[in-house]
Design a protein around this motif. Sequence first.
Motif, PDB file in Angstrom:
ATOM      1  N   PRO A 198       0.811  -1.233   0.000  1.00 35.92           N
ATOM      2  CA  PRO A 198       0.000   0.000   0.000  1.00 35.92           C
ATOM      3  C   PRO A 198       0.839   1.275   0.000  1.00 35.92           C
ATOM      4  O   PRO A 198       0.505   2.251  -0.682  1.00 35.92           O
ATOM      5  N   SER A 199       1.955   1.286   0.707  1.00 33.08           N
ATOM      6  CA  SER A 199       2.820   2.470   0.758  1.00 33.08           C
ATOM      7  C   SER A 199       3.436   2.767  -0.596  1.00 33.08           C
ATOM      8  O   SER A 199       3.453   3.914  -1.053  1.00 33.08           O
ATOM      9  N   TRP A 200       3.987   1.743  -1.228  1.00 27.84           N
ATOM     10  CA  TRP A 200       4.629   1.923  -2.530  1.00 27.84           C
ATOM     11  C   TRP A 200       3.593   2.299  -3.592  1.00 27.84           C
ATOM     12  O   TRP A 200       3.850   3.159  -4.436  1.00 27.84           O
ATOM     13  N   LYS A 201       2.441   1.667  -3.557  1.00 31.21           N
ATOM     14  CA  LYS A 201       1.373   1.971  -4.521  1.00 31.21           C
ATOM     15  C   LYS A 201       0.986   3.447  -4.412  1.00 31.21           C
ATOM     16  O   LYS A 201       0.864   4.150  -5.419  1.00 31.21           O
ATOM     17  N   TRP A 202       0.789   3.925  -3.194  1.00 30.87           N
ATOM     18  CA  TRP A 202       0.437   5.331  -2.997  1.00 30.87           C
ATOM     19  C   TRP A 202       1.550   6.247  -3.494  1.00 30.87           C
ATOM     20  O   TRP A 202       1.298   7.199  -4.246  1.00 30.87           O
ATOM     21  N   LEU A 203       2.796   5.973  -3.080  1.00 29.63           N
ATOM     22  CA  LEU A 203       3.914   6.839  -3.428  1.00 29.63           C
ATOM     23  C   LEU A 203       4.070   6.966  -4.939  1.00 29.63           C
ATOM     24  O   LEU A 203       4.151   8.071  -5.475  1.00 29.63           O
ATOM     25  N   GLN A 253       0.614   9.202   6.472  1.00 28.22           N
ATOM     26  CA  GLN A 253      -0.738   8.636   6.448  1.00 28.22           C
ATOM     27  C   GLN A 253      -0.825   7.401   5.541  1.00 28.22           C
ATOM     28  O   GLN A 253      -1.841   6.716   5.525  1.00 28.22           O
ATOM     29  N   HIS A 254       0.259   7.139   4.803  1.00 27.08           N
ATOM     30  CA  HIS A 254       0.285   6.025   3.852  1.00 27.08           C
ATOM     31  C   HIS A 254       1.418   5.047   4.141  1.00 27.08           C
ATOM     32  O   HIS A 254       1.907   4.371   3.238  1.00 27.08           O
TER      33      HIS A 254
END
Length: 139
Positions: free
Chosen positions: A21-26, A94-95
Amino acid sequence: MPPAGFHHVEIWVADLALVEPSWKWLFGELGWEPYQNWPEGRSWRIGDSYLVVEQSSAVRPGLPYDRMRPGLNHLAVHAPDRAAVDRVHRVGPQHGWRRLFASAYPHAGGTAHYAAYLVDAAGFEVEIVAPAGDEVTEG
């Protein structure tokens, strides 16, 4: 002229569900497009380059990733502008991203270097770098 830059980078992780989720958001924030998706991995592409985050069955068990040991210290990627760097720095926690060098933001890399430094839940550091000469005010 042949393509420049890297073709692809693979980061092997112990727990894909923890970091995806963190990498996808970034990468979504920075304009990268989803590229590949399979049970053990994901990748994102920009231009001719792509980055893979994979939970490979070939990963050797052992100590968790430590960017201070020999190997990859961090990955530095371009941001389209300073506003994107500011947004990622501001909203990243937040991510799933933790800020590094926050007290020196945005010039932890020097007065002429505008960047955000973030670390994911597995300990991987990413440096988000604004183009030189981009004078958008911090927001």
